[in-house]
Design a protein around this motif. Structure first.
Motif, PDB file in Angstrom:
ATOM      1  N   PRO A  48       0.650  -1.248  -0.330  1.00  0.00           N
ATOM      2  CA  PRO A  48      -0.059  -0.030  -0.045  1.00  0.00           C
ATOM      3  C   PRO A  48       0.852   1.333  -0.009  1.00  0.00           C
ATOM      4  N   MET A  49       0.297   2.364  -0.730  1.00  0.00           N
ATOM      5  CA  MET A  49       1.112   3.599  -0.942  1.00  0.00           C
ATOM      6  C   MET A  49       0.447   4.586  -0.207  1.00  0.00           C
ATOM      7  N   ARG A  50       0.802   5.622   0.499  1.00  0.00           N
ATOM      8  CA  ARG A  50       0.197   6.561   1.304  1.00  0.00           C
ATOM      9  C   ARG A  50      -0.110   7.680   0.385  1.00  0.00           C
ATOM     10  N   ASP A  51       0.677   7.947  -0.625  1.00  0.00           N
ATOM     11  CA  ASP A  51       0.580   9.067  -1.570  1.00  0.00           C
ATOM     12  C   ASP A  51       1.505   9.123  -2.865  1.00  0.00           C
ATOM     13  N   LEU A  52       1.398   9.953  -3.609  1.00  0.00           N
ATOM     14  CA  LEU A  52       2.299   9.845  -4.876  1.00  0.00           C
ATOM     15  C   LEU A  52       3.713  10.038  -4.389  1.00  0.00           C
ATOM     16  N   THR A  53       4.099  10.569  -3.289  1.00  0.00           N
ATOM     17  CA  THR A  53       5.502  10.534  -2.976  1.00  0.00           C
ATOM     18  C   THR A  53       6.026   9.044  -2.661  1.00  0.00           C
ATOM     19  N   ASP A  54       5.107   8.255  -2.054  1.00  0.00           N
ATOM     20  CA  ASP A  54       5.586   7.079  -1.790  1.00  0.00           C
ATOM     21  C   ASP A  54       5.319   6.063  -3.466  1.00  0.00           C
ATOM     22  N   LEU A  55       4.432   6.416  -4.181  1.00  0.00           N
ATOM     23  CA  LEU A  55       4.346   5.679  -5.165  1.00  0.00           C
ATOM     24  C   LEU A  55       5.544   5.981  -6.123  1.00  0.00           C
ATOM     25  N   MET A  56       5.888   7.217  -6.121  1.00  0.00           N
ATOM     26  CA  MET A  56       7.264   7.475  -6.931  1.00  0.00           C
ATOM     27  C   MET A  56       8.360   7.080  -6.563  1.00  0.00           C
ATOM     28  N   ASP A  57       8.526   6.790  -5.227  1.00  0.00           N
ATOM     29  CA  ASP A  57       9.768   6.149  -4.572  1.00  0.00           C
ATOM     30  C   ASP A  57       9.716   4.669  -4.864  1.00  0.00           C
ATOM     31  N   ALA A  58       8.588   4.102  -4.764  1.00  0.00           N
ATOM     32  CA  ALA A  58       8.407   2.513  -5.058  1.00  0.00           C
ATOM     33  C   ALA A  58       8.740   2.311  -6.444  1.00  0.00           C
ATOM     34  N   CYS A  59       7.874   3.071  -7.253  1.00  0.00           N
ATOM     35  CA  CYS A  59       7.862   2.578  -8.786  1.00  0.00           C
ATOM     36  C   CYS A  59       9.149   3.116  -9.629  1.00  0.00           C
ATOM     37  N   CYS A  60       9.510   4.409  -9.052  1.00  0.00           N
ATOM     38  CA  CYS A  60      10.334   5.309 -10.297  1.00  0.00           C
ATOM     39  C   CYS A  60      11.533   6.067  -9.754  1.00  0.00           C
ATOM     40  N   ASN A  61      12.212   5.348  -8.527  1.00  0.00           N
ATOM     41  CA  ASN A  61      13.500   5.680  -8.034  1.00  0.00           C
ATOM     42  C   ASN A  61      13.354   6.988  -7.034  1.00  0.00           C
ATOM     43  N   GLY A  62      12.023   7.379  -6.730  1.00  0.00           N
ATOM     44  CA  GLY A  62      11.931   8.511  -6.165  1.00  0.00           C
ATOM     45  C   GLY A  62      12.038   9.816  -7.248  1.00  0.00           C
ATOM     46  N   ALA A  63      11.731   9.624  -8.279  1.00  0.00           N
ATOM     47  CA  ALA A  63      11.467  10.708  -9.302  1.00  0.00           C
ATOM     48  C   ALA A  63      10.627  11.901  -9.010  1.00  0.00           C
ATOM     49  N   ASP A  64      11.125  13.068  -9.228  1.00  0.00           N
ATOM     50  CA  ASP A  64      10.035  14.365  -8.873  1.00  0.00           C
ATOM     51  C   ASP A  64       8.924  14.222  -9.979  1.00  0.00           C
ATOM     52  N   ILE A  65       7.749  14.989  -9.466  1.00  0.00           N
ATOM     53  CA  ILE A  65       6.608  14.855 -10.331  1.00  0.00           C
ATOM     54  C   ILE A  65       6.675  16.329 -11.083  1.00  0.00           C
ATOM     55  N   ASN A  66       6.837  16.510 -12.081  1.00  0.00           N
ATOM     56  CA  ASN A  66       6.708  17.726 -12.793  1.00  0.00           C
ATOM     57  C   ASN A  66       5.494  17.862 -13.767  1.00  0.00           C
ATOM     58  N   GLY A  67       4.652  18.662 -13.378  1.00  0.00           N
ATOM     59  CA  GLY A  67       3.477  18.933 -14.498  1.00  0.00           C
ATOM     60  C   GLY A  67       2.262  18.049 -14.131  1.00  0.00           C
ATOM     61  N   MET A  68       2.271  17.399 -13.011  1.00  0.00           N
ATOM     62  CA  MET A  68       1.133  16.581 -12.373  1.00  0.00           C
ATOM     63  C   MET A  68       0.037  17.214 -12.016  1.00  0.00           C
ATOM     64  N   ASN A  69      -1.381  17.023 -12.609  1.00  0.00           N
ATOM     65  CA  ASN A  69      -2.567  17.450 -11.969  1.00  0.00           C
ATOM     66  C   ASN A  69      -2.895  16.643 -10.843  1.00  0.00           C
ATOM     67  N   LEU A  70      -3.061  16.989  -9.659  1.00  0.00           N
ATOM     68  CA  LEU A  70      -3.581  15.976  -8.691  1.00  0.00           C
ATOM     69  C   LEU A  70      -4.517  16.622  -7.680  1.00  0.00           C
ATOM     70  N   ARG A  71      -5.336  15.659  -7.012  1.00  0.00           N
ATOM     71  CA  ARG A  71      -6.310  16.275  -6.203  1.00  0.00           C
ATOM     72  C   ARG A  71      -5.461  15.928  -4.665  1.00  0.00           C
ATOM     73  N   GLY A  72      -5.924  16.823  -3.731  1.00  0.00           N
ATOM     74  CA  GLY A  72      -5.292  16.963  -2.453  1.00  0.00           C
ATOM     75  C   GLY A  72      -6.012  15.851  -1.803  1.00  0.00           C
ATOM     76  N   ASN A  73      -7.303  15.467  -1.897  1.00  0.00           N
ATOM     77  CA  ASN A  73      -7.979  14.790  -1.003  1.00  0.00           C
ATOM     78  C   ASN A  73      -9.141  13.930  -1.670  1.00  0.00           C
ATOM     79  N   VAL A  74      -9.382  12.907  -1.651  1.00  0.00           N
ATOM     80  CA  VAL A  74     -10.492  12.199  -2.212  1.00  0.00           C
ATOM     81  C   VAL A  74     -11.457  11.588  -1.056  1.00  0.00           C
ATOM     82  N   THR A  75     -11.127  11.362  -0.057  1.00  0.00           N
ATOM     83  CA  THR A  75     -12.052  10.943   1.306  1.00  0.00           C
ATOM     84  C   THR A  75     -13.023  11.950   1.624  1.00  0.00           C
ATOM     85  N   GLY A  76     -14.417  11.532   1.393  1.00  0.00           N
ATOM     86  CA  GLY A  76     -15.619  12.193   1.716  1.00  0.00           C
ATOM     87  C   GLY A  76     -15.799  13.088   0.372  1.00  0.00           C
TER      88      GLY A  76
END
Length: 209
Positions: free
Chosen positions: A103-131
């Motif tokens: 399980p991943m907490r957020d995109l930082t965890d995901l990028m660390d796991a999949c992509c050697n901690g690469a920075d995310i440039n130009g990604m559009n993301l939502r801050g919260n989905v719960t609720g």
């Protein structure tokens, strides 16, 4: 002294015992049938109300190449979103993202796991989905990343790893009828309640330590 006489009223019968018993049994049966019909009607109405408020959330991910406005080239994209194709609103209780089963907490965890901690440039993301509430026919993008005009190793890495990412969502209707849906299942599964997972996913990022 005069005593008042009391008259006791007894149910009127037909004078025929067998007929009185038959009529009594018939009245009892009619009462029971009426009660059953009332309960059945109430249950049918409850099911109708539930059906008319039924949310149907689908978990969407895409890496399709799309033409860019004013450009001849077709660029790839990475997109994860929740679509409500039901006839009632869906209230998102939680989302879980797994990479290779972890399980991943957020995109930082995901990028660390999949992509050697690469920075995310130009990604559009939502801050919260719960609720979050998704109306019928609506969509909730969690994060979207269009392929950059110049080569980006982080984008390429995430795009190649999408088949190792699976996610699950738990959501409820306005009447608190709850369901889980994952990329591994073909339809929503009813649940009594959306019990909070150990590691819910939020698209936001956190600072690396």
């Amino acid at each position: 002294m005069e005593h008042e006489s009391h008259h006791h009223h007894h149910p009127h019968g037909t004078g025929m015992r067998w007929l009185d018993i038959t009529l009594g049994v018939a009245a009892t049966i009619v009462s029971l049938v009426s009660l059953w019909l009332g309960l059945h009607s109430a249950h049918s109405m409850e099911k109708l109300v539930t059906a008319n408020s039924y949310p149907y959330v689908e978990l969407m991910r895409s890496s399709a190449a799309l033409p860019q406005p004013g450009e001849q080239i077709r660029r790839r994209m990475v997109e994860y979103e929740l679509d409500n194709n039901g006839i009632g609103p869906a209230r998102i209780e939680w989302v879980v993202f797994n990479f290779n089963g972890k399980p991943m907490r957020d995109l930082t965890d995901l990028m660390d796991a999949c992509c050697n901690g690469a920075d995310i440039n130009g990604m559009n993301l939502r801050g919260n989905v719960t609720g979050a509430l998704i109306r019928p026919g609506g969509r909730l993008p969690m994060f979207t990343w269009n392929e950059p005009a110049t080569p980006d190793p982080a984008f390429d890495a995430l795009n190649k790893q999408m088949d190792k990412i699976d996610f699950t969502a738990c959501y409820c209707s306005v009447f608190d009828e709850c369901y889980t849906r994952s990329t591994e299942t073909t339809k929503p599964e009813p649940v009594k309640a959306c019990v909070a997972p150990a590691t819910p996913f939020q698209p936001r990022t956190h600072k690396r330590t």
